[in-house]
Design an enzyme around this catalytic site. Structure first.
Site, PDB file in Angstrom:
ATOM      1  N   SER A 179       0.837  -1.196   0.000  1.00 17.54           N
ATOM      2  CA  SER A 179       0.000   0.000   0.000  1.00 17.54           C
ATOM      3  C   SER A 179       0.869   1.243   0.000  1.00 17.54           C
ATOM      4  CB  SER A 179      -0.896   0.009   1.250  1.00 17.54           C
ATOM      5  OG  SER A 179      -1.516   1.262   1.440  1.00 17.54           O
ATOM      6  N   TYR A 192      -1.932  -1.323  10.369  1.00 20.04           N
ATOM      7  CA  TYR A 192      -2.098  -1.646   8.944  1.00 20.04           C
ATOM      8  C   TYR A 192      -0.880  -1.196   8.145  1.00 20.04           C
ATOM      9  CZ  TYR A 192      -4.004  -1.290   4.172  1.00 20.04           C
ATOM     10  OH  TYR A 192      -4.207  -1.389   2.815  1.00 20.04           O
TER      11      TYR A 192
END
Length: 287
Positions: A179, A192
């Protein structure tokens, strides 16, 4: 009155992760309707975690259009998975859809064994499934949440890869979904973002280990993308402005991300390993 340029989507929220694509409005563009295949993956077999919706769905359909048989795993989004299975099989290839928790090593073994029983080979592994739980302060991230996020996002990826690699032959490929948060950081997504950073390091290290075995390992680091994870993670106000902070001023669609996976899975990228592609709406990260 001029329209607020920060508004990118209708406000909405779902109560349960990883979310349902059928409940989103507008529906994400994840059916690869405009993608035209050319046989780049003909006869190959791909496992895609989180393949029921969003990026995973689009990748599954693109791979199918390139001639690959596809195995998708999903948690419990049965309707979304049936939709993906139907779209894949419309391309004249086979699709196996298996429900289970990728944090459970027992399910991962079932996933691998079922693929081998059905197809007899594994050529492509796409580690894509993930979860996220925003918190305003680090004190709010419990040990249980931290462990759960790592088990889903990273430990499962490591474990599944460990199980799949012995069955891969030279020319096989592994593609991990990281990401933009691994590069930019996100103050509400500490755990995350940490998993996504771990995935970058894992990708680079594994690529060096497997290069002599003829297996390439790369990653894709999407920016904001309109998938079920978004309305099931954030409140309606956040969703309403999702993606407005990137140079292109909007969230991406899964169909804009999936061609990166096709490129990395095919011989078009035969001289590329240990790298990360950045389909992120123009956010320059130089990573």
């Amino acid at each position: 009155m001029s329209q607020d340029s920060s508004k990118t989507l209708p406000p909405q929220q779902q109560d349960v992760q990883p979310g349902r694509e059928g409940e989103m409005r507008p529906a994400p563009k994840a059916d690869a309707e405009d993608y035209v295949g050319s046989g780049k993956l003909k006869g190959q077999v791909a496992i895609i975690t989180g393949g029921d919706s969003g990026i995973g769905r689009s990748v599954a359909i693109c791979f199918a259009k390139e001639g690959a048989n596809v195995v998708i795993s999903y948690l419990n989004e049965y309707e979304d998975a049936r939709h993906t299975l139907r779209k894949v099989e419309e391309q004249g290839v086979q699709c196996l859809a298996l429900a289970g928790d990728i944090a459970d090593e027992g399910f991962l073994q079932i996933l691998v064994n079922s693929t081998l029983e059905r197809f007899g080979r594994i050529d492509i592994l796409v580690n894509n499934a993930a979860e996220q739980h925003p918190k305003e302060k680090i004190e709010d991230v419990t040990s249980a949440q931290l462990e759960q996020t790592f088990r889903t996002n990273f430990f499962s990826m490591f474990n599944l890869t460990r199980m799949v690699v012995p069955h891969m032959k030279p020319g096989s490929t592994i593609i991990n979904t990281t990401s933009v948060t691994a590069y930019r950081g996100n103050p509400q997504l500490l755990d995350y973002s940490a998993t996504k950073g771990a995935i970058v390091a894992f990708t680079r290290s594994l690529s060096k280990q497997l290069v002599k075995r003829g297996i390439r390992v790369n990653a894709v680091a999407p920016g904001p993308v309109w998938t079920p994870l978004i309305p099931s993670t954030f409140d309606a106000q956040h969703v309403e402005t999702f993606g407005s902070n990137v140079p292109m001023g909007r969230p991406g669609q899964p169909d804009e991300i999936s061609p990166s996976y096709v490129f990395l899975a095919s011989k078009d990228s035969s001289y590329i390993s240990g790298q990360v592609l950045h389909p992120n709406g123009g956010d320059v990260v130089n990573g």
